[in-house]
Write a protein that holds these residues in place. Sequence first.
Motif, PDB file in Angstrom:
ATOM      1  N   ARG A 111     -41.696 -12.066  76.242  1.00  0.00           N
ATOM      2  CA  ARG A 111     -42.516 -11.091  76.646  1.00  0.00           C
ATOM      3  C   ARG A 111     -42.397 -10.738  77.774  1.00  0.00           C
ATOM      4  O   ARG A 111     -42.754 -11.486  78.688  1.00  0.00           O
ATOM      5  N   ASP A 112     -42.670  -9.091  78.416  1.00  0.00           N
ATOM      6  CA  ASP A 112     -42.646  -8.581  79.228  1.00  0.00           C
ATOM      7  C   ASP A 112     -41.079  -9.132  79.941  1.00  0.00           C
ATOM      8  O   ASP A 112     -41.264  -8.945  81.205  1.00  0.00           O
ATOM      9  N   THR A 114     -37.066  -8.165  81.318  1.00  0.00           N
ATOM     10  CA  THR A 114     -36.046  -7.167  81.101  1.00  0.00           C
ATOM     11  C   THR A 114     -34.832  -7.650  80.765  1.00  0.00           C
ATOM     12  O   THR A 114     -34.133  -8.829  81.032  1.00  0.00           O
ATOM     13  N   LYS A 136     -43.017  -4.149  71.949  1.00  0.00           N
ATOM     14  CA  LYS A 136     -44.683  -5.110  72.054  1.00  0.00           C
ATOM     15  C   LYS A 136     -44.829  -5.612  70.741  1.00  0.00           C
ATOM     16  O   LYS A 136     -45.947  -4.660  71.009  1.00  0.00           O
ATOM     17  N   GLY A 141     -45.240 -10.890  72.114  1.00  0.00           N
ATOM     18  CA  GLY A 141     -44.215  -9.502  72.673  1.00  0.00           C
ATOM     19  C   GLY A 141     -43.037  -9.343  72.007  1.00  0.00           C
ATOM     20  O   GLY A 141     -43.463  -8.792  70.852  1.00  0.00           O
ATOM     21  N   SER A 142     -42.253  -9.198  72.551  1.00  0.00           N
ATOM     22  CA  SER A 142     -40.878  -8.554  71.873  1.00  0.00           C
ATOM     23  C   SER A 142     -40.167  -9.472  71.101  1.00  0.00           C
ATOM     24  O   SER A 142     -39.757 -10.472  71.869  1.00  0.00           O
ATOM     25  N   THR A 161     -37.321 -11.980  84.919  1.00  0.00           N
ATOM     26  CA  THR A 161     -39.591 -11.775  84.757  1.00  0.00           C
ATOM     27  C   THR A 161     -39.572 -10.719  85.016  1.00  0.00           C
ATOM     28  O   THR A 161     -39.511  -9.700  86.432  1.00  0.00           O
ATOM     29  N   GLN A 162     -40.867 -10.140  84.723  1.00  0.00           N
ATOM     30  CA  GLN A 162     -41.435  -8.949  85.530  1.00  0.00           C
ATOM     31  C   GLN A 162     -42.981  -9.691  85.802  1.00  0.00           C
ATOM     32  O   GLN A 162     -43.588 -10.973  85.254  1.00  0.00           O
ATOM     33  N   GLN A 164     -45.463  -9.217  86.028  1.00  0.00           N
ATOM     34  CA  GLN A 164     -47.042  -9.497  84.892  1.00  0.00           C
ATOM     35  C   GLN A 164     -46.904 -10.715  83.564  1.00  0.00           C
ATOM     36  O   GLN A 164     -47.920 -11.439  83.160  1.00  0.00           O
ATOM     37  N   ALA A 165     -45.761 -11.462  84.156  1.00  0.00           N
ATOM     38  CA  ALA A 165     -45.403 -12.743  83.114  1.00  0.00           C
ATOM     39  C   ALA A 165     -46.656 -13.723  82.790  1.00  0.00           C
ATOM     40  O   ALA A 165     -47.094 -14.055  83.924  1.00  0.00           O
ATOM     41  N   SER A 166     -46.684 -13.326  81.332  1.00  0.00           N
ATOM     42  CA  SER A 166     -48.601 -14.155  81.002  1.00  0.00           C
ATOM     43  C   SER A 166     -48.394 -16.033  81.560  1.00  0.00           C
ATOM     44  O   SER A 166     -49.175 -16.870  81.624  1.00  0.00           O
ATOM     45  N   SER A 195     -42.399 -15.088  78.004  1.00  0.00           N
ATOM     46  CA  SER A 195     -42.338 -14.049  79.280  1.00  0.00           C
ATOM     47  C   SER A 195     -41.665 -15.057  80.394  1.00  0.00           C
ATOM     48  O   SER A 195     -41.127 -14.160  81.494  1.00  0.00           O
TER      49      SER A 195
END
Length: 648
Positions: A111-112, A114, A136, A141-142, A161-162, A164-166, A195
């Motif tokens: 999830r989120d 890259t 997503k 998630g993806s 990770t991004q 906003q990683a949950s 994430s």
Amino acid sequence: MKTSYKYLMLVAAMGLTACQQDAEQKEVNSADDKVVVEKKVEVKADTQKDVKKKVVQRVDEHSYGNIDEVNLHHFDLELTVNFEAKALEGFVDLSFKRLKDGVSELVLDTRDITIDKAQQWVNDSWQDTSFELAKKDPDLGSKLSIDLNDSSNKVRVYYKTQPQASGLQWLTPEQTAGKKHPFVYSQAQAIHARSFIPIQDSPAVRVTYTANLKTPKELLALMSAFNEPDTELDGDYHFEMPQAIPPYLIALGVGNLEFKAMSDRTGVYAEPSLLDPAVAEFDDTERMVQVTEEMYGPYRWGRYDLLILPPSFPYGGMENPRLSFITPTVIAGDKSLVNLIAHELAHSWSGNLVTNATWEDFWLNEGFTSYVENRIMEELFGEERATMERALSVQGLHEEVKALPKEFTILNVDLNGRDPDDAFSGVPYTKGQMFLTYLEKKFGRDVFDAFLVKYFNAHAFQSLTTTEFKKYLKANLLDKHPGVVSMDEIDTWIHEPMLPEMMPNPTSDAFTTVDAETKAWLADQKTLADLGSSEWTVHEWLHFINNLPEDLSLEHMTQLDSEFKLTDSTNNEIAHAWLLLSLKAGYDEVMPRLETYLVSIGRRKLIVPLYKALMETEDGAAFAKRVYKVARPGYHPLAQGTIDEVVK
Ligand SMILES: CC/C=C\C/C=C\C[C@@H](O)/C=C/C=C/C=C\[C@@H](O)CCCC(=O)O
Ligand SMILES: [Zn+2]
């Protein structure tokens, strides 16, 4: 779209006819996500109830992972913790075994994240391989599908990770106790590990791991793994986790942390200013481990340490193996809230050792843990305190159930198409605990304890479903003592909504006395000074406040506050109960304290009910919106998600 592997697994297990398979197949191919596929199968299975119970519950509707084809059993992680970018950057090597011939892909949850590159280990070297990251899904998630050749059993995924990683919270120095250094920590349960690591993110999976984390030199990194008590600060940390754990127990924390031992195998990590108060509060931890071992068998995880997190941590605690994550809101100065440590420790048996196979079986983790928690408290602090804690939980449950959608009051809850976080409540905890208390009372403590020890041993380092648990319970308890508890009663507890009439109702003599005193005060037969409250424990105070009438007059509220200084209480549970009552009774004197409370604490259990109560009036809603604007940036993404919904 490709056929869902889970669909095929179910079809095979259910023995559908070729024609039925064909009909289902068409629907599957047109469906865009697997949740629909499983719903379809479930409808079909309604005509074969027993098959449905056996098969559908094994499906984890919250993971895309192809766990019936590929058994992921170990990973090696190499990450840099980049505070500027709010990112973890690096790669993970995933080791797996193939469970079938002809498997051509490894399917993971993300999830989120890259994904920069995927490789597989072939002929003694890493070779690039193709991968596909799907669109997503808001809850799941993806899906990441990585192509495999015929022989590889290891894949390397380069990723970052991004922000906003949950499953991560990145804190600025101002959001920490020391104000000088940043902090990051993870919270993977239920489906947030994906994430920060591409993985088969299902509690039915178990992995061992190693990790190397690079951080700024002055910070200490910790993980749910072996943490060397005298680790040197050098920004380069190595971890090993030899026991196989489900992905939701993968955890990390990085900050300005110091360590103090409490015994040979227990200790506390905290920011320097919190270390001594935390050690003083939690110095019964070693005794807790010992009494739990005496009741339920050996502690199998080596060390047991506590990591004290910043107050924005959205939960009371998280049972990350070897290293429980703990909110600082329970450092009360008088050990009154240490049942939280008993709870997180109890998970070392129920949850971490014996794990729910899907999130619909979450009550297996939390009901057993709440039961064991209370047994630990009884051993350490006596029967009266344990009874008071049970009574407080049960009263809280009765209140909570009134406001919950009926379907969320079922222990074996249906989460199809839902984010597990949206169904979170006290039901799996306290209704689950009361179910086990009921069994204990029916069979007697000795018999029930022996059953629990056997259950933990028989399922150690495994995950199981509710159906599997029921089968085990029948064979190992019910059938061994016929006529004591029927399977119908068990089904009522597990599958019926609301609270059964047979639910035990813990009563505490101390609370009965408090009730009588309260009645006398409300009838003007006693003054507050005569209530005997100087001897009350925190639990009696909580019972007292929770049971005052919601429409208590402002005169009574003022009397209470001037006599007992409740608005200034430094016990976060008492403050919470008092602030909630004040909102209901319209006692506005508390508003400045309420604002400080909401801005300084991020634990969902303590703040969400206050926001909800505020939203009941126009003035309250305006206050809630103004305060939330200030508080929101300091809250964890999970708390933000919940409160965004409340303060719309
Ligand atoms: C009926 C609920 C069904 C499923 C929910 C599944 C997973 C729950 C998930 O969303 C996350 C749970 C995390 C819990 C972590 C710690 C709690 O024990 C804290 C309890 C509240 C508190 O003390 O602050
Ligand atoms: Zn728990």
